[in-house]
Design an enzyme around this catalytic site. Sequence first.
Site, PDB file in Angstrom:
ATOM      1  N   CYS A 136      34.429  31.561  47.892  1.00  0.00           N
ATOM      2  CA  CYS A 136      34.187  30.594  48.271  1.00  0.00           C
ATOM      3  C   CYS A 136      32.928  30.913  49.404  1.00  0.00           C
ATOM      4  CB  CYS A 136      34.913  29.367  49.841  1.00  0.00           C
ATOM      5  SG  CYS A 136      34.456  27.985  50.123  1.00  0.00           S
ATOM      6  N   CYS A 139      32.265  28.852  52.545  1.00  0.00           N
ATOM      7  CA  CYS A 139      32.801  29.019  53.797  1.00  0.00           C
ATOM      8  C   CYS A 139      32.593  30.659  54.402  1.00  0.00           C
ATOM      9  CB  CYS A 139      34.794  29.495  53.018  1.00  0.00           C
ATOM     10  SG  CYS A 139      35.414  28.282  51.999  1.00  0.00           S
ATOM     11  N   ASP A 140      32.144  31.253  53.504  1.00  0.00           N
ATOM     12  CA  ASP A 140      31.836  32.481  53.957  1.00  0.00           C
ATOM     13  C   ASP A 140      30.786  33.321  53.675  1.00  0.00           C
ATOM     14  OD1 ASP A 140      35.159  32.268  54.481  1.00  0.00           O
ATOM     15  OD2 ASP A 140      34.810  33.636  52.744  1.00  0.00           O
TER      16      ASP A 140
END
Length: 319
Positions: A136, A139-140
């Site tokens: 992701c 997300c990251d």
Amino acid sequence: MEQEKAKVLIIGSGPAGYTAAIYASRAGLDPIMVTGGEPGGQLTTTNDVENYPGYPDGINGPQMMVDFQKQAERFGTDIRYGMVTSVDFSGYPHKAVVDDKYEIIADSIIIATGASAKYLGLPSEEAYYNKGVSACAVCDGFFYKGKNVAVVGGGDTAAEEATYLANLCPKVYLLVRRDEMRASQIMQKRVLNTPNIEVLWNTETEEILGDGDNVTGARVVNNQTNEKTDLEVDGFFVAIGHKPNTDIFKDYLDMDETGYLKVKPGSSKTNVEGVFATGDAADRVYRQAVTAAGTGCMGALDAERFLQEKEMEPAEASN
């Protein structure tokens, strides 16, 4: 087989399931939650969550799910650790079998079974998961600002992840297994027009390289020439798709070709009356904790309204 009744059965946990449980329990619906095989969902495998509102310093993913669970339990949610192994939506009320041991007869069901990211299946990929390997970018990606990264995949998801990362990273390698991308034309054009994205065609990943603590590179091979190359990257993003955990519903619920559950626009309602789909099981686009929580709220409110329309007072529904 032993049977019990429930006004609301929540299948699955994670942000969607726990949020549904918080709303349903506060509404006096006495929900039963069956957590599934990975209580807390994908976030239990995520180290740092920095994009969920209310945690200004970020939070560890598993701890976040513990917080969600405690809040659901505070209002009386009956949380069961187990798996719903089969369902029967052919009549009403609905039926669900837990661990092949007992059956819950539910007036309404909220599905929060989530989706699982697909991975390449490399031992080194597993070894460096959350140490540079991610599924992701949204997300990251922030953790790799100013660093070089690689994205594997050839579809729209891979193209989106690569262009997203290109805004943060000086160099993004996009590893495409074939000599063409499956992504839509507009996404392909966007990738090819982004100067710091380098597309490596006919390229497969042989191994994720690291120092034991973090990813330091990726060894790739050209499947036409067999030439191997070591790429120096700090992040390796796998974008080859997700599989919704919806197989047990396929005989009853409408879903797309990948298995994502279809809901009526602006709601969590499925094609079966009294069955509601939330979170990543019904979301192939966003797949974020905050959007999952939002649809969990929708599922609980939709279930509450459904039960009211059925003229089921809480006391009557439990008889």
